[in-house]
Design a protein around this motif. Structure first.
Motif: not given
Length: 265
Positions: A159-161, A181-183, A196-199
């Motif tokens: 989730t970085g810039r 799958r999350p994460g 990579f998951g939806p979160d």
């Protein structure tokens, strides 16, 4: 017939080598992440040495009168005309650098070329492959359209810039895939590849104030697939990929919306 094909490929290799110095300078001048502000842009997924599909897509661009054309990577391997595809794309870029965007895919790497067709196509010419690979390393990794749509070959790495993305650290952006799958989880593609998951998508979009992701990398029966309630679009533009009988697709990004066009089915 065979000797004719060999001489044709030798000529294509020589033509490609002549293009490399100028295309290298052009790629070097581009950042890892391009920012494109345009009302309309055509987005193309994997080509994989399919020159016929590429020519079809270029014709569609002319028909719909779309100046801007963005490719998500994977120009060689699996198909027989990777050299010719690179020549066509590099010439397009050199003739119209402001409107042609060529992102790097995971098949723009020596490791993949050695095993998935391009090395064999070029007559197992190590020096030639090394010279082309230096060009790969200079290619941009991603593009942001109108400040809100992130385009990349594979995916994201957390989730970085976006500002932290570097050409020399391209691997996860060329290889990673979406997953329900999350994460960040393991992948069947290899120990260093992540899903990579939806979160993760939500976090990445929020961190960078984005609306969606458009990516390639995955062969799809219909040529495209939406994920996560429209937050991610996967595109594939090589029909009948390795005999799978799949359709192919491209997207037209216009006024913040995406229209999909399916072909080859």
């Amino acid at each position: 017939m065979v000797s004719g094909k060999v001489s044709s490929k030798i000529a294509a290799k020589e033509e490609l080598l002549l293009l490399l110095p100028e295309i290298n300078r052009m790629f070097e001048s581009e950042p890892a992440v391009l920012r494109i502000d345009s009302e309309q842009i055509m987005i193309v997924g994997d080509i994989h040495g399919d020159l016929q599909a590429l020519e079809f897509l270029i014709e569609r661009r002319e028909e719909i009168n779309c100046k801007n054309l963005l490719f998500l990577g994977d120009y060689v391997d699996r198909g027989p005309q990777g050299t010719e595809v690179l020549i066509r794309l590099f010439r397009l870029k050199l003739e119209d650098p402001e409107h042609i965007v060529l992102l790097r895919g995971n098949h723009e790497t020596v490791d993949m070329n050695l095993y998935y067709g391009f090395f064999e196509e070029i007559g197992s010419d190590q020096e030639f492959l090394l010279r082309v690979s230096r060009t790969y390393d200079k290619m941009p990794i991603a593009a942001i359209l109108s400040g809100h749509t992130f385009c990349v070959h594979g995916g994201i790495n957390g989730t970085g810039r976006i500002d932290n993305i570097r050409k020399e650290d391209a691997f996860p952006y060329l290889w990673n895939d979406p997953s329900e799958r999350p994460g960040l989880t393991g992948s069947t593609r290899g120990s260093t590849v992540k899903e990579f998951g939806p979160d993760i998508v939500d976090g990445f979009l929020k961190t960078n104030n984005l609306k969606r992701i458009v990516r390639g990398h995955t062969a799809l029966e219909e040529g495209y697939k939406w994920w996560f309630g429209g937050k991610l679009l996967s595109l594939f533009s090589c029909p009948d990929y390795v005999g799978l009988g799949n359709a192919a697709a491209f997207a037209l990004f216009e006024k913040e919306e995406i229209k999909l066009f399916v072909f080859g089915n």
